[in-house]
Design an enzyme around this catalytic site. Structure first.
Site, PDB file in Angstrom:
ATOM      1  N   TRP A 169      53.610  46.462  51.611  1.00  0.00           N
ATOM      2  CA  TRP A 169      54.448  46.880  52.741  1.00  0.00           C
ATOM      3  C   TRP A 169      54.063  48.242  53.292  1.00  0.00           C
ATOM      4  O   TRP A 169      54.574  48.673  54.310  1.00  0.00           O
ATOM      5  CB  TRP A 169      55.921  46.927  52.278  1.00  0.00           C
ATOM      6  CG  TRP A 169      56.044  47.584  50.929  1.00  0.00           C
ATOM      7  CD1 TRP A 169      56.140  46.943  49.724  1.00  0.00           C
ATOM      8  CD2 TRP A 169      55.989  48.989  50.630  1.00  0.00           C
ATOM      9  NE1 TRP A 169      56.148  47.865  48.686  1.00  0.00           N
ATOM     10  CE2 TRP A 169      56.065  49.131  49.225  1.00  0.00           C
ATOM     11  CE3 TRP A 169      55.891  50.144  51.413  1.00  0.00           C
ATOM     12  CZ2 TRP A 169      56.038  50.378  48.591  1.00  0.00           C
ATOM     13  CZ3 TRP A 169      55.866  51.382  50.772  1.00  0.00           C
ATOM     14  CH2 TRP A 169      55.941  51.482  49.384  1.00  0.00           C
ATOM     15  N   ASN A 170      53.147  48.990  52.637  1.00  0.00           N
ATOM     16  CA  ASN A 170      53.005  50.396  53.061  1.00  0.00           C
ATOM     17  C   ASN A 170      52.204  50.577  54.350  1.00  0.00           C
ATOM     18  O   ASN A 170      52.434  51.538  55.077  1.00  0.00           O
ATOM     19  CB  ASN A 170      52.488  51.290  51.915  1.00  0.00           C
ATOM     20  CG  ASN A 170      51.116  50.910  51.446  1.00  0.00           C
ATOM     21  OD1 ASN A 170      50.641  49.812  51.719  1.00  0.00           O
ATOM     22  ND2 ASN A 170      50.473  51.805  50.732  1.00  0.00           N
ATOM     23  N   LYS A 189      50.285  36.180  52.648  1.00  0.00           N
ATOM     24  CA  LYS A 189      51.562  36.333  51.952  1.00  0.00           C
ATOM     25  C   LYS A 189      51.854  37.836  51.987  1.00  0.00           C
ATOM     26  O   LYS A 189      51.201  38.635  51.324  1.00  0.00           O
ATOM     27  CB  LYS A 189      51.452  35.854  50.489  1.00  0.00           C
ATOM     28  CG  LYS A 189      52.785  35.901  49.738  1.00  0.00           C
ATOM     29  CD  LYS A 189      52.901  37.142  48.860  1.00  0.00           C
ATOM     30  CE  LYS A 189      54.225  37.240  48.151  1.00  0.00           C
ATOM     31  NZ  LYS A 189      55.283  37.813  48.996  1.00  0.00           N
ATOM     32  N   HIS A 190      52.826  38.195  52.817  1.00  0.00           N
ATOM     33  CA  HIS A 190      53.135  39.616  52.970  1.00  0.00           C
ATOM     34  C   HIS A 190      54.232  40.009  51.980  1.00  0.00           C
ATOM     35  O   HIS A 190      54.903  39.153  51.376  1.00  0.00           O
ATOM     36  CB  HIS A 190      53.564  39.916  54.419  1.00  0.00           C
ATOM     37  CG  HIS A 190      53.011  41.213  54.919  1.00  0.00           C
ATOM     38  ND1 HIS A 190      52.931  42.339  54.131  1.00  0.00           N
ATOM     39  CD2 HIS A 190      52.512  41.580  56.145  1.00  0.00           C
ATOM     40  CE1 HIS A 190      52.400  43.332  54.825  1.00  0.00           C
ATOM     41  NE2 HIS A 190      52.119  42.901  56.045  1.00  0.00           N
ATOM     42  N   GLY A 221      47.792  45.898  46.402  1.00  0.00           N
ATOM     43  CA  GLY A 221      49.117  46.078  45.821  1.00  0.00           C
ATOM     44  C   GLY A 221      49.039  46.800  44.493  1.00  0.00           C
ATOM     45  O   GLY A 221      48.084  47.528  44.216  1.00  0.00           O
ATOM     46  N   GLU A 270      42.546  45.652  45.699  1.00  0.00           N
ATOM     47  CA  GLU A 270      42.751  47.028  46.190  1.00  0.00           C
ATOM     48  C   GLU A 270      44.053  47.503  45.566  1.00  0.00           C
ATOM     49  O   GLU A 270      45.139  47.147  46.043  1.00  0.00           O
ATOM     50  CB  GLU A 270      42.863  47.026  47.719  1.00  0.00           C
ATOM     51  CG  GLU A 270      41.625  46.545  48.444  1.00  0.00           C
ATOM     52  CD  GLU A 270      40.541  47.611  48.533  1.00  0.00           C
ATOM     53  OE1 GLU A 270      40.770  48.752  48.108  1.00  0.00           O
ATOM     54  OE2 GLU A 270      39.453  47.276  49.013  1.00  0.00           O
ATOM     55  N   LEU A 271      43.945  48.302  44.512  1.00  0.00           N
ATOM     56  CA  LEU A 271      45.151  48.619  43.724  1.00  0.00           C
ATOM     57  C   LEU A 271      45.518  50.100  43.851  1.00  0.00           C
ATOM     58  O   LEU A 271      45.095  50.779  44.766  1.00  0.00           O
ATOM     59  CB  LEU A 271      44.920  48.182  42.272  1.00  0.00           C
ATOM     60  CG  LEU A 271      44.414  46.737  42.118  1.00  0.00           C
ATOM     61  CD1 LEU A 271      44.158  46.398  40.661  1.00  0.00           C
ATOM     62  CD2 LEU A 271      45.386  45.732  42.729  1.00  0.00           C
ATOM     63  N   CYS A 289      48.110  54.577  48.946  1.00  0.00           N
ATOM     64  CA  CYS A 289      47.322  54.404  47.720  1.00  0.00           C
ATOM     65  C   CYS A 289      46.423  55.598  47.478  1.00  0.00           C
ATOM     66  O   CYS A 289      46.243  56.030  46.345  1.00  0.00           O
ATOM     67  CB  CYS A 289      46.512  53.117  47.798  1.00  0.00           C
ATOM     68  SG  CYS A 289      45.548  52.978  49.304  1.00  0.00           S
TER      69      CYS A 289
END
Ligand code: NAP
Length: 455
Positions: free
Chosen positions: A131-132, A155-156, A207, A229-230, A263
């Site tokens: 969501w960011n 899938k948001h 996420g 992408e964490l 992030c």
């Protein structure tokens, strides 16, 4: 998993949304596959035009799209407009470069003849997004894959359903072919089902590490390629030769933009001990300029967090950091008991390694500050982390900055500027911050078939 839009500034529910049914999901997968098969017979040029159309749609209606970000996840309106502009830049980059990036590449002078390496699509890509940055993150996946002719199913995050639908509306308004992009309000079981479908050839997740481990495992189980992408605990290094006022200004911005929910936000400041006291004073002055308010008010300087849950979780994390030995150097720890998700900024002293929170990402306006005696000590603190996403170094001596940059175990580093993603530059992490790259030429090859034809 229920999808609902709740304004995080005041806690008021805007709307609930229905989940996709299993039957609808089958139709969506069929349509996506239909787009894939048609796209592989089509010229890439045609898709670059659609992508420019999508960029135009976001550009023309920037204010409409921006306001949805403010009401769904609390982003300041000014930052929301910047996100829309960034989303446009990602689409434009692949529209401009898509044909060149997918040209067959000659590999001559082989021992037995020559080869031509063809670049084509592979199939449906599932994008699981946070969501960011609700539009920019999605465009990072859609734009390169659309060029390849890979359909994207999104899938948001469940707290930004209006932003997810707005992205779908933008694609529809730009007349993207049926199946090229489809948002689904799916539950976790349905996401597993999508990953299991043999037509699905890739999963791109942005996420948390928890979600990363789960989705990467499902993808691995199905031998489906994934990019992860964490999170990160990025450093913001301040050497002894800097303009302290300028460095402190950027340091505050690098931590507090998007209410600290980035992030690659500056989560750990590492400051040369020679200037540490002066830098800390300057930083406190800068932090004092950020006050939580209504994101739709143009004068607000700090956004609320994305949800009440996020605010309560961060409060609990910070209390554990303090219990583990850190001190509050700036700010007020009093919890926000109201309906909104505002969180006042804090500066904490750096965590010792025995602090149980040492390896945790604090996803909000909470900075930690360390001091170091030498460049070697700076590098040691920076690398003493299981994360490796980004970082920034401030110094007047660019060569010294570059040497430190080369030694930091991280996916990207900026010298004398706040780290920010750009369409032209590869973006991604190492260590527990994930794998794979998005954006630039590297980003388009993640889910491409790179096929040599030898003759
Ligand atoms: P999150 O809770 O992991 O959610 C991310 C996405 O994964 C959401 O769509 C979420 O859906 C979904 N998800 C979570 N668990 C799932 C499961 N078991 N099966 C299927 N889907 C699942 O992360 P977040 O709180 O939204 O985002 C913040 C994190 O993202 C931070 O750690 C941040 O550092 C990281 N991030 C990384 C980058 C990067 O490029 N490296 C960029 C931005 C953010 P629900 O909402 O429905 O749970």
């Amino acid at each position: 998993m229920s999808y609902a839009a709740i304004n995080p500034f005041n806690g008021q529910k805007i709307r609930d949304f229905d989940n996709v049914t299993d039957q609808q999901l089958e139709v969506i997968l069929d349509q996506a596959q239909g787009f894939y098969e048609a796209s592989q017979k089509q010229d890439v040029e045609e898709r670059t035009e659609f992508l420019n159309g999508l960029a135009n749609e976001f550009e023309k209606n920037s204010e409409k799209y921006a306001r949805i970000l403010s009401t769904n996840m609390g982003k300041l309106l000014v930052e929301a407009r910047q996100e829309v502009a960034k989303t446009v830049s990602f689409a434009r980059y692949y529209a401009k470069n898509g044909v060149d990036l997918t040209q067959p590449q000659p590999y001559n002078d082989l021992p037995n003849g020559q080869a031509q390496v063809e670049i084509s699509g592979t199939g449906i890509i599932l994008a699981v997004e946070p969501w960011n940055f609700p539009y920019a993150q999605v465009m990072r996946v859609l734009a390169p894959n659309f060029i390849l002719g890979n359909p994207v199913i999104l899938k948001h995050a469940s707290i930004v359903p209006e932003a997810a639908l707005a992205f779908q509306e933008a694609c529809d308004n730009a007349d993207l072919p049926l199946g090229a992009f489809t948002n689904v309000f799916a539950n976790y079981d349905q996401i597993d089902h999508i990953i299991e479908d043999p037509r699905v050839q890739g999963v791109a997740l942005t996420g948390s590490e928890g979600a990363g481990r789960k989705i990467a495992a499902s993808a691995g189980q199905n031998l489906t390629k994934s990019t992860m992408e964490l999170g990160g605990t990025d450093v913001f290094i301040v050497l002894d030769d800097v303009d302290i006022t300028k460095a402190a200004k950027d340091a505050a911005k690098a931590r507090l933009t998007n209410a600290g929910q980035v992030c690659t936000a500056a989560k750990r400041y590492i400051v040369s001990s020679k200037i540490y006291p002066d830098f800390l004073d300057a930083l406190k002055e800068e932090f004092a300029k950020y006050q939580v308010g209504d994101p739709l008010d143009e004068n607000t300087t700090l956004a609320p967090l994305s949800s009440k849950d996020a605010q309560q979780q961060l409060q609990a994390q910070v209390e554990k950091v303090i219990a583990g030995g850190s001190e509050v150097l700036y700010g007020d720890l009093t919890p926000n008991e109201g309906d909104g998700a505002g969180f006042s900024p804090l500066i904490l002293s750096g965590m010792e390694q025995d602090n149980p929170m040492y390896e945790e990402e604090l996803f909000g306006p909470v900075a930690q500050i360390y001091q170091a005696q030498s460049d070697d000590e700076i590098v040691k603190i920076a690398n003493n982390s299981r994360h490796g996403l980004g970082g920034a170094i401030y110094t007047k001596d660019i060569e010294r900055g570059k040497k430190i940059a080369s030694r930091i175990e991280t996916g990207q580093v900026a010298i004398n500027s706040i780290l920010s993603s750009q369409a032209e530059v590869p973006f991604g992490g190492v260590k527990d911050s994930g794998y794979g790259r998005e954006l630039s030429d590297w980003g388009i090859y993640e889910f491409a078939n790179v096929k040599p034809v030898m003759y």
